[in-house]
Motif scaffolding. Structure first.
Motif, PDB file in Angstrom:
ATOM      1  N   ALA A  95       0.826  -1.217  -0.059  1.00  0.00           N
ATOM      2  CA  ALA A  95      -0.096  -0.109  -0.081  1.00  0.00           C
ATOM      3  C   ALA A  95       0.752   1.318  -0.092  1.00  0.00           C
ATOM      4  O   ALA A  95       0.677   2.289  -0.815  1.00  0.00           O
ATOM      5  CB  ALA A  95      -0.996   0.019   1.258  1.00  0.00           C
ATOM      6  N   ILE A  96       1.944   1.285   0.835  1.00  0.00           N
ATOM      7  CA  ILE A  96       2.892   2.524   0.923  1.00  0.00           C
ATOM      8  C   ILE A  96       3.440   2.636  -0.389  1.00  0.00           C
ATOM      9  O   ILE A  96       3.629   3.679  -0.949  1.00  0.00           O
ATOM     10  CB  ILE A  96       3.756   2.151   1.905  1.00  0.00           C
ATOM     11  CG1 ILE A  96       3.069   2.370   3.305  1.00  0.00           C
ATOM     12  CG2 ILE A  96       4.902   3.290   1.890  1.00  0.00           C
ATOM     13  CD1 ILE A  96       3.935   1.974   4.489  1.00  0.00           C
ATOM     14  N   ASP A  97       3.951   1.388  -0.982  1.00  0.00           N
ATOM     15  CA  ASP A  97       4.512   1.589  -2.280  1.00  0.00           C
ATOM     16  C   ASP A  97       3.940   2.011  -3.509  1.00  0.00           C
ATOM     17  O   ASP A  97       4.103   2.639  -4.219  1.00  0.00           O
ATOM     18  CB  ASP A  97       5.294   0.234  -2.751  1.00  0.00           C
ATOM     19  CG  ASP A  97       6.680   0.073  -1.622  1.00  0.00           C
ATOM     20  OD1 ASP A  97       7.183   0.828  -1.084  1.00  0.00           O
ATOM     21  OD2 ASP A  97       6.817  -1.007  -1.619  1.00  0.00           O
ATOM     22  N   ALA A  98       2.473   1.749  -3.494  1.00  0.00           N
ATOM     23  CA  ALA A  98       1.642   1.921  -4.329  1.00  0.00           C
ATOM     24  C   ALA A  98       1.378   3.599  -4.450  1.00  0.00           C
ATOM     25  O   ALA A  98       1.384   4.123  -5.576  1.00  0.00           O
ATOM     26  CB  ALA A  98       0.453   1.153  -4.462  1.00  0.00           C
ATOM     27  N   ILE A  99       1.089   4.078  -3.414  1.00  0.00           N
ATOM     28  CA  ILE A  99       0.851   5.309  -3.131  1.00  0.00           C
ATOM     29  C   ILE A  99       2.167   6.408  -3.522  1.00  0.00           C
ATOM     30  O   ILE A  99       1.809   7.280  -4.093  1.00  0.00           O
ATOM     31  CB  ILE A  99       0.163   5.744  -1.876  1.00  0.00           C
ATOM     32  CG1 ILE A  99      -1.065   5.035  -1.477  1.00  0.00           C
ATOM     33  CG2 ILE A  99      -0.051   7.331  -1.837  1.00  0.00           C
ATOM     34  CD1 ILE A  99      -2.125   5.127  -2.733  1.00  0.00           C
ATOM     35  N   LEU A 100       3.173   6.066  -3.123  1.00  0.00           N
ATOM     36  CA  LEU A 100       4.413   6.672  -3.275  1.00  0.00           C
ATOM     37  C   LEU A 100       4.897   6.706  -4.521  1.00  0.00           C
ATOM     38  O   LEU A 100       5.367   7.447  -5.391  1.00  0.00           O
ATOM     39  CB  LEU A 100       5.562   6.156  -2.256  1.00  0.00           C
ATOM     40  CG  LEU A 100       5.646   6.560  -0.655  1.00  0.00           C
ATOM     41  CD1 LEU A 100       6.831   5.721  -0.244  1.00  0.00           C
ATOM     42  CD2 LEU A 100       5.624   8.101  -0.730  1.00  0.00           C
ATOM     43  N   LEU A 159       0.252   9.044   4.537  1.00  0.00           N
ATOM     44  CA  LEU A 159       0.346   8.773   3.150  1.00  0.00           C
ATOM     45  C   LEU A 159       0.270  10.373   2.284  1.00  0.00           C
ATOM     46  O   LEU A 159       1.247  10.624   1.405  1.00  0.00           O
ATOM     47  CB  LEU A 159      -0.577   7.800   2.520  1.00  0.00           C
ATOM     48  CG  LEU A 159      -0.230   6.382   2.855  1.00  0.00           C
ATOM     49  CD1 LEU A 159      -1.376   5.393   2.764  1.00  0.00           C
ATOM     50  CD2 LEU A 159       1.068   5.874   2.429  1.00  0.00           C
ATOM     51  N   MET A 160      -0.439  11.120   2.805  1.00  0.00           N
ATOM     52  CA  MET A 160      -0.805  12.313   2.139  1.00  0.00           C
ATOM     53  C   MET A 160       0.420  13.125   2.510  1.00  0.00           C
ATOM     54  O   MET A 160       0.883  13.919   1.608  1.00  0.00           O
ATOM     55  CB  MET A 160      -2.084  12.880   2.812  1.00  0.00           C
ATOM     56  CG  MET A 160      -3.316  12.218   2.247  1.00  0.00           C
ATOM     57  SD  MET A 160      -4.825  13.088   2.974  1.00  0.00           S
ATOM     58  CE  MET A 160      -4.773  14.582   2.170  1.00  0.00           C
ATOM     59  N   PRO A 195       8.795  -1.516  -4.400  1.00  0.00           N
ATOM     60  CA  PRO A 195       9.517  -0.450  -4.376  1.00  0.00           C
ATOM     61  C   PRO A 195       9.218   0.203  -5.673  1.00  0.00           C
ATOM     62  O   PRO A 195       9.480  -0.229  -6.541  1.00  0.00           O
ATOM     63  CB  PRO A 195      10.902  -0.744  -4.094  1.00  0.00           C
ATOM     64  CG  PRO A 195      11.030  -2.284  -3.404  1.00  0.00           C
ATOM     65  CD  PRO A 195       9.706  -2.995  -4.005  1.00  0.00           C
ATOM     66  N   PRO A 196       9.111   1.396  -5.541  1.00  0.00           N
ATOM     67  CA  PRO A 196       8.752   2.453  -6.851  1.00  0.00           C
ATOM     68  C   PRO A 196      10.030   2.255  -7.282  1.00  0.00           C
ATOM     69  O   PRO A 196      11.294   2.163  -6.932  1.00  0.00           O
ATOM     70  CB  PRO A 196       8.641   3.817  -6.201  1.00  0.00           C
ATOM     71  CG  PRO A 196       7.830   3.522  -4.912  1.00  0.00           C
ATOM     72  CD  PRO A 196       8.533   2.123  -4.355  1.00  0.00           C
TER      73      PRO A 196
END
Length: 228
Positions: A95-100, A159-160, A195-196
């Motif tokens: 989830a973190i990687d998707a939003i970043l 996240l925002m 990871p992005p």
């Protein structure tokens, strides 16, 4: 000629609305919010201009719904890609990687989205936003939260904040640094997640957004996580 059935009309309305959402994301990503008009969006979608006002109160609401659609479908794709993961820590990492990743791939779009949230009308609830919230709440719950009602807003805020920090003109923070901070916050191993591909917010993401705006259910994914 017999009139169309109610189900056919509903399907046509859904497709029309989703074309508008996709067109809004594409144009704001290309030109920015101010340079994109409702007429431009209608023309790109191949829709009558009156339909935009029928579905959405205004441009800000349309764009916010469109970005929330892109966000929830991106998150959904990351969470469900193969190999499927039920582990809460892996799902939080994804989830973190998707939003970043969106901040890195679509900086213009995400910067405009963040700016829109800070305007007077602020955060506008819509079906797309509610689906995004459901996915993030489920992620928090699977991580083992004992108070999802408190922990979900905190995840959303973090996240925002990370997206904002990555996109501040003139003083952006590197995405890997932000990722590491969030992973530390949630006690996640750095090997988890997806990871992005780049630490820079350079807008080099896939330009074809059609899979995120397909009518009906989210697309299925193959072993590599790509839509079939």
């Amino acid at each position: 000629m017999s009139p169309r059935s109610a189900s056919v009309n509903e399907e046509l309305r859904r497709r029309s609305k989703e074309r508008l959402l996709q067109a809004a994301v594409e144009l704001v990503d290309e030109r920015g919010f101010e340079a994109t008009t409702l007429g431009d969006i209608a023309d790109r979608a191949g829709s009558a201009r009156g339909l935009v006002s029928y579905y959405f109160p205004g441009k800000r609401q349309l764009v916010q719904s469109a970005v929330h659609r892109l966000m929830h479908r991106t998150l959904e794709e990351a969470l469900e890609r193969e190999p499927r993961a039920e582990d809460g820590r892996e799902r939080m990492a994804r989830a973190i990687d998707a939003i970043l990743g969106l901040a890195g791939e679509r900086p213009v779009l995400m910067r405009q989205h963040m700016a829109g949230l800070l305007r007077a009308e602020g955060f506008v609830p819509c079906p797309e936003q509610r689906r995004l919230a459901e996915l993030l709440r489920d992620t928090v719950a699977r991580l083992g939260s004992r108070d999802v009602d408190s922990d979900y807003p905190m995840l959303r805020a973090l996240l925002m904040g990370a997206v904002y920090a990555a996109l501040v003109p003139g003083a952006p923070m590197p995405v890997p640094v932000l990722r590491a901070e969030l992973f530390t916050r949630y006690r996640l191993d750095r090997e988890l997640g997806i990871p992005p591909e780049t630490g820079a917010c350079d807008g080099t993401g896939d330009r074809d957004l059609s899979r995120f705006f397909a009518t009906g259910a989210a697309p299925e994914h193959g072993p590599d996580g790509q839509s079939k």
